[in-house]
Write an enzyme that holds these catalytic residues in place. Structure first.
Site, PDB file in Angstrom:
ATOM      1  N   GLU A  80      10.837  -2.127  53.836  1.00  0.00           N
ATOM      2  CA  GLU A  80      11.552  -1.322  52.830  1.00  0.00           C
ATOM      3  C   GLU A  80      10.708  -0.186  52.267  1.00  0.00           C
ATOM      4  O   GLU A  80      11.229   0.867  51.890  1.00  0.00           O
ATOM      5  CB  GLU A  80      12.044  -2.204  51.677  1.00  0.00           C
ATOM      6  CG  GLU A  80      13.240  -3.090  52.024  1.00  0.00           C
ATOM      7  CD  GLU A  80      12.840  -4.441  52.591  1.00  0.00           C
ATOM      8  OE1 GLU A  80      11.641  -4.635  52.901  1.00  0.00           O
ATOM      9  OE2 GLU A  80      13.713  -5.316  52.732  1.00  0.00           O
TER      10      GLU A  80
ATOM     11  N   MET B 251     -12.742   8.111  52.494  1.00  0.00           N
ATOM     12  CA  MET B 251     -12.824   8.659  51.138  1.00  0.00           C
ATOM     13  C   MET B 251     -13.555   7.688  50.214  1.00  0.00           C
ATOM     14  O   MET B 251     -14.321   8.100  49.342  1.00  0.00           O
ATOM     15  CB  MET B 251     -11.405   8.957  50.620  1.00  0.00           C
ATOM     16  CG  MET B 251     -11.362   9.694  49.313  1.00  0.00           C
ATOM     17  SD  MET B 251     -12.328  11.211  49.351  1.00  0.00           S
ATOM     18  CE  MET B 251     -11.101  12.430  49.778  1.00  0.00           C
TER      19      MET B 251
ATOM     20  N   PHE C  42      18.998 -16.890  43.792  1.00  0.00           N
ATOM     21  CA  PHE C  42      18.288 -16.598  45.029  1.00  0.00           C
ATOM     22  C   PHE C  42      18.124 -15.083  45.181  1.00  0.00           C
ATOM     23  O   PHE C  42      19.082 -14.334  45.046  1.00  0.00           O
ATOM     24  CB  PHE C  42      19.065 -17.177  46.219  1.00  0.00           C
ATOM     25  CG  PHE C  42      18.437 -16.832  47.551  1.00  0.00           C
ATOM     26  CD1 PHE C  42      17.162 -17.292  47.875  1.00  0.00           C
ATOM     27  CD2 PHE C  42      19.103 -16.026  48.462  1.00  0.00           C
ATOM     28  CE1 PHE C  42      16.572 -16.960  49.075  1.00  0.00           C
ATOM     29  CE2 PHE C  42      18.517 -15.695  49.674  1.00  0.00           C
ATOM     30  CZ  PHE C  42      17.252 -16.163  49.978  1.00  0.00           C
ATOM     31  N   GLN C  43      16.914 -14.666  45.438  1.00  0.00           N
ATOM     32  CA  GLN C  43      16.562 -13.249  45.613  1.00  0.00           C
ATOM     33  C   GLN C  43      16.935 -12.388  44.413  1.00  0.00           C
ATOM     34  O   GLN C  43      17.355 -11.247  44.563  1.00  0.00           O
ATOM     35  CB  GLN C  43      17.158 -12.697  46.913  1.00  0.00           C
ATOM     36  CG  GLN C  43      16.563 -13.400  48.131  1.00  0.00           C
ATOM     37  CD  GLN C  43      16.797 -12.687  49.435  1.00  0.00           C
ATOM     38  OE1 GLN C  43      17.841 -12.069  49.621  1.00  0.00           O
ATOM     39  NE2 GLN C  43      15.849 -12.790  50.344  1.00  0.00           N
TER      40      GLN C  43
HETATM   41  C1  LIG Z   1      -7.449  11.949  47.586  1.00  0.00           C
HETATM   42  C2  LIG Z   1      -6.777  12.969  46.722  1.00  0.00           C
HETATM   43  C3  LIG Z   1      -7.460  14.094  46.330  1.00  0.00           C
HETATM   44  C4  LIG Z   1      -6.827  15.092  45.587  1.00  0.00           C
HETATM   45  N1  LIG Z   1      -7.498  16.262  45.310  1.00  0.00           N
HETATM   46  C5  LIG Z   1      -6.828  17.311  44.779  1.00  0.00           C
HETATM   47  C6  LIG Z   1      -7.434  18.601  44.640  1.00  0.00           C
HETATM   48  O1  LIG Z   1      -8.587  18.812  44.984  1.00  0.00           O
HETATM   49  N2  LIG Z   1      -6.685  19.600  44.141  1.00  0.00           N
HETATM   50  C7  LIG Z   1      -5.379  19.428  43.763  1.00  0.00           C
HETATM   51  O2  LIG Z   1      -4.719  20.391  43.373  1.00  0.00           O
HETATM   52  N3  LIG Z   1      -4.792  18.223  43.831  1.00  0.00           N
HETATM   53  C8  LIG Z   1      -5.484  17.158  44.353  1.00  0.00           C
HETATM   54  N4  LIG Z   1      -4.845  15.948  44.481  1.00  0.00           N
HETATM   55  C9  LIG Z   1      -3.450  15.814  44.016  1.00  0.00           C
HETATM   56  C10 LIG Z   1      -3.380  15.501  42.533  1.00  0.00           C
HETATM   57  O3  LIG Z   1      -3.599  14.129  42.346  1.00  0.00           O
HETATM   58  C11 LIG Z   1      -1.993  15.904  41.954  1.00  0.00           C
HETATM   59  O4  LIG Z   1      -0.978  15.267  42.676  1.00  0.00           O
HETATM   60  C12 LIG Z   1      -1.733  17.407  42.041  1.00  0.00           C
HETATM   61  O5  LIG Z   1      -2.854  18.141  41.630  1.00  0.00           O
HETATM   62  C13 LIG Z   1      -0.552  17.751  41.143  1.00  0.00           C
HETATM   63  O6  LIG Z   1      -0.035  18.966  41.542  1.00  0.00           O
HETATM   64  P1  LIG Z   1       0.813  19.886  40.560  1.00  0.00           P
HETATM   65  O7  LIG Z   1       0.045  20.180  39.307  1.00  0.00           O
HETATM   66  O8  LIG Z   1       1.259  21.025  41.363  1.00  0.00           O
HETATM   67  O9  LIG Z   1       1.977  18.961  40.045  1.00  0.00           O
HETATM   68  P2  LIG Z   1       3.272  18.269  40.649  1.00  0.00           P
HETATM   69  O10 LIG Z   1       3.058  16.804  40.603  1.00  0.00           O
HETATM   70  O11 LIG Z   1       3.723  18.869  41.902  1.00  0.00           O
HETATM   71  O12 LIG Z   1       4.247  18.569  39.448  1.00  0.00           O
HETATM   72  C14 LIG Z   1       5.064  19.673  39.421  1.00  0.00           C
HETATM   73  C15 LIG Z   1       5.221  20.224  38.005  1.00  0.00           C
HETATM   74  O13 LIG Z   1       6.223  21.241  38.115  1.00  0.00           O
HETATM   75  C16 LIG Z   1       7.290  20.955  37.223  1.00  0.00           C
HETATM   76  N5  LIG Z   1       8.542  21.355  37.875  1.00  0.00           N
HETATM   77  C17 LIG Z   1       9.258  20.689  38.794  1.00  0.00           C
HETATM   78  N6  LIG Z   1      10.336  21.398  39.161  1.00  0.00           N
HETATM   79  C18 LIG Z   1      10.285  22.537  38.456  1.00  0.00           C
HETATM   80  C19 LIG Z   1      11.123  23.686  38.378  1.00  0.00           C
HETATM   81  N7  LIG Z   1      12.234  23.816  39.128  1.00  0.00           N
HETATM   82  N8  LIG Z   1      10.785  24.668  37.527  1.00  0.00           N
HETATM   83  C20 LIG Z   1       9.665  24.575  36.738  1.00  0.00           C
HETATM   84  N9  LIG Z   1       8.843  23.512  36.771  1.00  0.00           N
HETATM   85  C21 LIG Z   1       9.148  22.516  37.628  1.00  0.00           C
HETATM   86  C22 LIG Z   1       7.221  19.483  36.915  1.00  0.00           C
HETATM   87  O14 LIG Z   1       7.795  19.211  35.658  1.00  0.00           O
HETATM   88  C23 LIG Z   1       5.721  19.206  36.994  1.00  0.00           C
HETATM   89  O15 LIG Z   1       5.087  19.425  35.743  1.00  0.00           O
HETATM   90  C24 LIG Z   1      -5.485  14.919  45.190  1.00  0.00           C
HETATM   91  C25 LIG Z   1      -4.797  13.755  45.539  1.00  0.00           C
HETATM   92  C26 LIG Z   1      -5.433  12.796  46.322  1.00  0.00           C
HETATM   93  C27 LIG Z   1      -4.656  11.590  46.724  1.00  0.00           C
HETATM   94  C1  LIG Z   2      -2.151   1.955  49.113  1.00  0.00           C
HETATM   95  C2  LIG Z   2      -3.512   2.454  48.779  1.00  0.00           C
HETATM   96  N1  LIG Z   2      -4.549   1.595  48.683  1.00  0.00           N
HETATM   97  C3  LIG Z   2      -5.797   2.059  48.409  1.00  0.00           C
HETATM   98  C4  LIG Z   2      -6.024   3.389  48.212  1.00  0.00           C
HETATM   99  C5  LIG Z   2      -7.436   3.906  47.898  1.00  0.00           C
HETATM  100  N2  LIG Z   2      -7.904   4.776  48.972  1.00  0.00           N
HETATM  101  C6  LIG Z   2      -7.844   6.120  48.921  1.00  0.00           C
HETATM  102  S1  LIG Z   2      -8.389   6.878  50.289  1.00  0.00           S
HETATM  103  C7  LIG Z   2      -8.760   5.406  51.017  1.00  0.00           C
HETATM  104  C8  LIG Z   2      -9.337   5.353  52.407  1.00  0.00           C
HETATM  105  C9  LIG Z   2      -8.396   5.847  53.447  1.00  0.00           C
HETATM  106  O1  LIG Z   2      -8.940   5.548  54.718  1.00  0.00           O
HETATM  107  P1  LIG Z   2      -8.403   6.248  56.025  1.00  0.00           P
HETATM  108  O2  LIG Z   2      -6.935   6.169  56.084  1.00  0.00           O
HETATM  109  O3  LIG Z   2      -9.148   5.716  57.190  1.00  0.00           O
HETATM  110  O4  LIG Z   2      -8.749   7.762  55.776  1.00  0.00           O
HETATM  111  P2  LIG Z   2     -10.152   8.523  55.726  1.00  0.00           P
HETATM  112  O5  LIG Z   2     -10.525   8.653  54.282  1.00  0.00           O
HETATM  113  O6  LIG Z   2     -11.146   7.728  56.494  1.00  0.00           O
HETATM  114  O7  LIG Z   2      -9.867   9.847  56.348  1.00  0.00           O
HETATM  115  C10 LIG Z   2      -8.469   4.341  50.157  1.00  0.00           C
HETATM  116  C11 LIG Z   2      -8.691   2.920  50.460  1.00  0.00           C
HETATM  117  C12 LIG Z   2      -4.893   4.240  48.292  1.00  0.00           C
HETATM  118  N3  LIG Z   2      -4.994   5.549  48.075  1.00  0.00           N
HETATM  119  N4  LIG Z   2      -3.669   3.757  48.618  1.00  0.00           N
END
Ligand SMILES: Cc1cc2nc3c(=O)[nH]c(=O)nc-3n(C[C@H](O)[C@H](O)[C@H](O)COP(=O)(O)OP(=O)(O)OC[C@H]3O[C@@H](n4cnc5c(N)ncnc54)[C@H](O)[C@@H]3O)c2cc1C
Ligand SMILES: Cc1ncc(C[n+]2csc(CCOP(=O)(O)OP(=O)(O)O)c2C)c(N)n1
Ligand SMILES: [Mg+2]
Length: 602
Positions: free
Chosen positions: A82, A511, A144-145
């Site tokens: 799911e 990471m 159930f469920q």
């Molecule tokens: C491993 C990892 C590393 C990351 N590193 C980075 C990084 O280096 N840099 C980075 O930028 N992010 C990074 N992120 C992502 C970060 O966690 C956030 O998800 C991201 O920065 C949020 O983007 P955003 O501010 O564009 O917001 P979003 O989550 O895209 O939010 C959108 C905003 O726009 C508004 N909005 C929506 N629709 C409309 C509309 N029609 N008109 C006006 N407003 C609207 C919403 O209300 C909201 O406030 C990383 C994520 C991971 C998993």
């Molecule tokens: C469901 C979930 N569990 C744990 C994490 C924490 N986490 C972020 S990156 C990462 C490693 C990902 O490994 P891989 O897919 O091999 O990617 P790589 O960083 O090696 O490119 C983990 C465990 C997560 N983001 N999501």
């Protein structure tokens, strides 16, 4: 091998919205009978123009599955878990801008869906999730469920409903779609008890819906926009920071127009990539934790910042005290008033839809017949270009070991002129995809930013491929992430959604390993992936093509081969350098200009 005979893709794509609506208003099979709740659900989905539905059956939704069996306008995709149903519908929504729809049964069906729903919620993705519930008389009796779906999902949905009376069903669905796609989009859960899905009533789908307590603002306040124009025109060091809201609000054209009109530098968040063309000279790349040196330096040193559809995430601004340590005026455009001044205090808040507000801003700037101070702007560009010269994404390529950045760059070179979609999972590979694939158009880069959910990549790709059968869909993943939803390889075969999986296999939860190297004294606690499966054999066992690539010289050929195998799902197990890190990096607690640019900075 036995396939369910899938209706030709064209059949669904060729049906116009009017035809779908006609199907919704077709007379019931037994005219003397009113439709039951399940038939009402199906007709409501048809009235909303829904073509695809990802789901998994179970006791509480069997009447609904029976109603699906008797219609032929909505294609149901039977996933293998799911979580993947929600991710696939979410990926479809991200790529098309339409509401993604999924269907799961009560209890474990719902709890399995929770990660998917939270993922969509964090990135503001429009979705309607139909969940089965035990019969109304059994609710609260540990049936159930049974689980409290409304309670469990309350903090991770834009809204949820429990439908207790079949007479409320059509209106509830109308509201659900309206709430999901309007204002700040988000997932809406509609919980339908089994007896409601069987009870009968007359069906009429409402043409419109009014909710007194829910009226998202679209038009920005004229006075605030005027102030923003004055500030932008008087700026000496202006900067535009745009995010996912520009993608969600389909406002890339307006953003590009504004950037050109003002001649100012612009950055995108991870969620905003593609809003500006990747190769545009005014685009400084992504900002934030793994953003470019120039994007972060410009953020810290600008005097006027226009933030559009971006929410000042912690991964973007780094240490808030460091961010606030310089003087700058901030204009913030966001449709959700609760996003404004949530993490960073702003000077000019503008609540409204990004498309409407940007159009108004552009019109007022044109009317003002003024431009920013040319001399100041040229000096500012001088500074920005100095920062750019650091060439922070340069990396040392190798002829011995495959560098992950090289794989992404090659993929970009081979697909840049084609109609490609790129999904990713979460980890280092996600950041390399964001940094080295230069997205030119919105809705081409599909990933989980807010929740950072490993496992999304394959279901996202599968959802997109169904909607875009002519496009090439690539999933850039890691050997850790891909295993979280790998069972969907089976769904890809059954529904003939051939996708290309590029697994940057570094044998590490890379990471995590990187953080352990930099912040935890090199103690690599449980981040090494031992006993990995033979991915080539695994892909083959699922009926697909598997290729293992171990030498840099074989990367391009393998990518070409995968692309040429148009109708096959191809799994590329690319053995990459296990020691490679993502640079630049802003470590936890540091300011956005306190970046490590490479291992020499350690
Ligand atoms: C491993 C990892 C590393 C990351 N590193 C980075 C990084 O280096 N840099 C980075 O930028 N992010 C990074 N992120 C992502 C970060 O966690 C956030 O998800 C991201 O920065 C949020 O983007 P955003 O501010 O564009 O917001 P979003 O989550 O895209 O939010 C959108 C905003 O726009 C508004 N909005 C929506 N629709 C409309 C509309 N029609 N008109 C006006 N407003 C609207 C919403 O209300 C909201 O406030 C990383 C994520 C991971 C998993
Ligand atoms: C469901 C979930 N569990 C744990 C994490 C924490 N986490 C972020 S990156 C990462 C490693 C990902 O490994 P891989 O897919 O091999 O990617 P790589 O960083 O090696 O490119 C983990 C465990 C997560 N983001 N999501
Ligand atoms: Mg890995």
């Amino acid at each position: 091998m036995v396939f369910r005979q899938r209706k030709s893709q064209r059949f669904f794509m060729d049906m116009s919205a009017a035809e779908l609506k006609r199907a919704a208003s077709a007379p019931p099979q037994h005219p003397h009978e009113e439709p039951n709740g399940s038939e009402i659900l199906v007709r409501s989905l048809q009235a909303e123009g829904v073509r695809f539905l990802w789901g998994y059956p179970g006791g509480a939704v069997l009447y609904i599955y029976d109603a699906l069996y008797k219609q032929d306008t909505i294609e149901h995709v039977l996933v293998r878990h799911e979580q993947a149903a929600i991710h696939a519908a979410d990926g479809y929504a991200r790529a098309t801008g339409e509401v993604g729809v999924a269907l799961v049964t009560s209890g474990p069906g719902v709890t399995n869906a929770v990660t998917g729903i939270a993922t969509a919620y964090m990135d503001s993705i429009p979705m309607v999730i139909i969940t089965g519930q035990v019969p109304t008389a059994a609710i609260g009796l540990d049936a159930f469920q049974e689980c409290d779906t409304v309670g469990i999902t309350r903090p991770i949905v834009k809204h949820n409903f429990l439908v207790k009376d079949v007479r409320d069903l059509a209106l509830t669905l109308k509201k659900a779609f309206h709430i999901a796609r309007s204002g700040r989009p988000g997932p809406v859960v509609v919980d339908i008890p089994k007896d409601v899905s069987l009870s009968r009533t007359a069906f009429q789908y409402p043409a419109t819906v009014e909710m007194r307590s829910y009226n998202p603002v679209r038009k920005g306040h004229g006075g605030q926009i005027r102030k923003a124009v004055q500030l932008l025109l008087a700026a000496k060091r202006p900067y535009i920071y745009s995010g996912g809201g520009v993608i969600l609000g389909n406002a890339s054209a307006e953003l590009r127009e504004l950037v050109d009109l003002l001649g100012v530098p612009c950055t995108n968040t991870l969620m905003g990539l593609g809003a500006m063309p990747g190769g545009d000279p005014k685009f400084l790349g992504m900002l934030g934790m793994h953003g470019t040196y120039e994007a972060n330096m410009t953020m810290q040193h600008c005097d006027v910042l226009l933030a559009v559809g971006a929410r000042f995430d912690d991964r973007v601004i780094g240490n808030p005290k460091h961010f606030a340590s310089v003087e700058r005026k901030i204009i913030h455009v966001d449709i959700d008033p609760s996003s404004i001044s949530k993490r960073v205090k702003v000077d000019i808040p503008i609540v409204g839809d990004v498309k409407d507000v940007l159009q108004e801003l552009i019109a007022q700037i044109r009317e003002a017949r003024q431009a920013p101070d040319a001399q100041a702007l040229s000096a500012w560009w001088g500074k920005v270009n100095e920062w750019r010269k650091r060439d922070c994404l340069a990396y040392r390529n190798s002829s011995e070991v495959i560098k992950p950045q090289y794989v992404v760059e090659k993929l970009w070179e081979l697909t840049r002129d084609s109609d490609a979609y790129i999904t990713s999972d979460v980890g280092q590979h996600q950041m390399w995809a964001a940094q080295y694939y230069r997205f030119d158009e919105p809705r081409r880069w599909i990933n989980s930013g807010g929740l950072g959910t490993m496992g999304v990549g394959l279901p996202y790709a599968m959802g997109i491929k169904l909607a875009k059968p002519e496009s090439d869909v690539f999933c850039i993943t890691g050997e850790g992430s891909i295993q979280m939803c790998i069972q969907e390889l089976s769904t890809c075969l059954q529904y003939r959604t051939p996708v290309k999986i590029i697994s940057l296999n570094n044998r590490y939860l890379g990471m995590v390993r990187q953080w352990q190297q930099l912040d935890y004294g090199g103690r690599y606690s449980h981040s090494y992936m031992d006993a990995l499966p033979d991915f080539v054999k695994l892909a083959e066992a699922y009926g697909h093509v598997g290729l293992k690539i171990e030498k840099p010289g074989d990367v391009e050929g393998a990518l070409r081969e995968a692309i040429a195998l148009k109708d096959r799902t191809v799994f590329l197990d690319v053995r990459t350098d296990p020691t490679e890190n993502v640079w630049p990096m802003v470590q936890a607690g540091k300011g956005i200009t306190e970046m490590l640019l490479g291992s020499e900075d350690l």
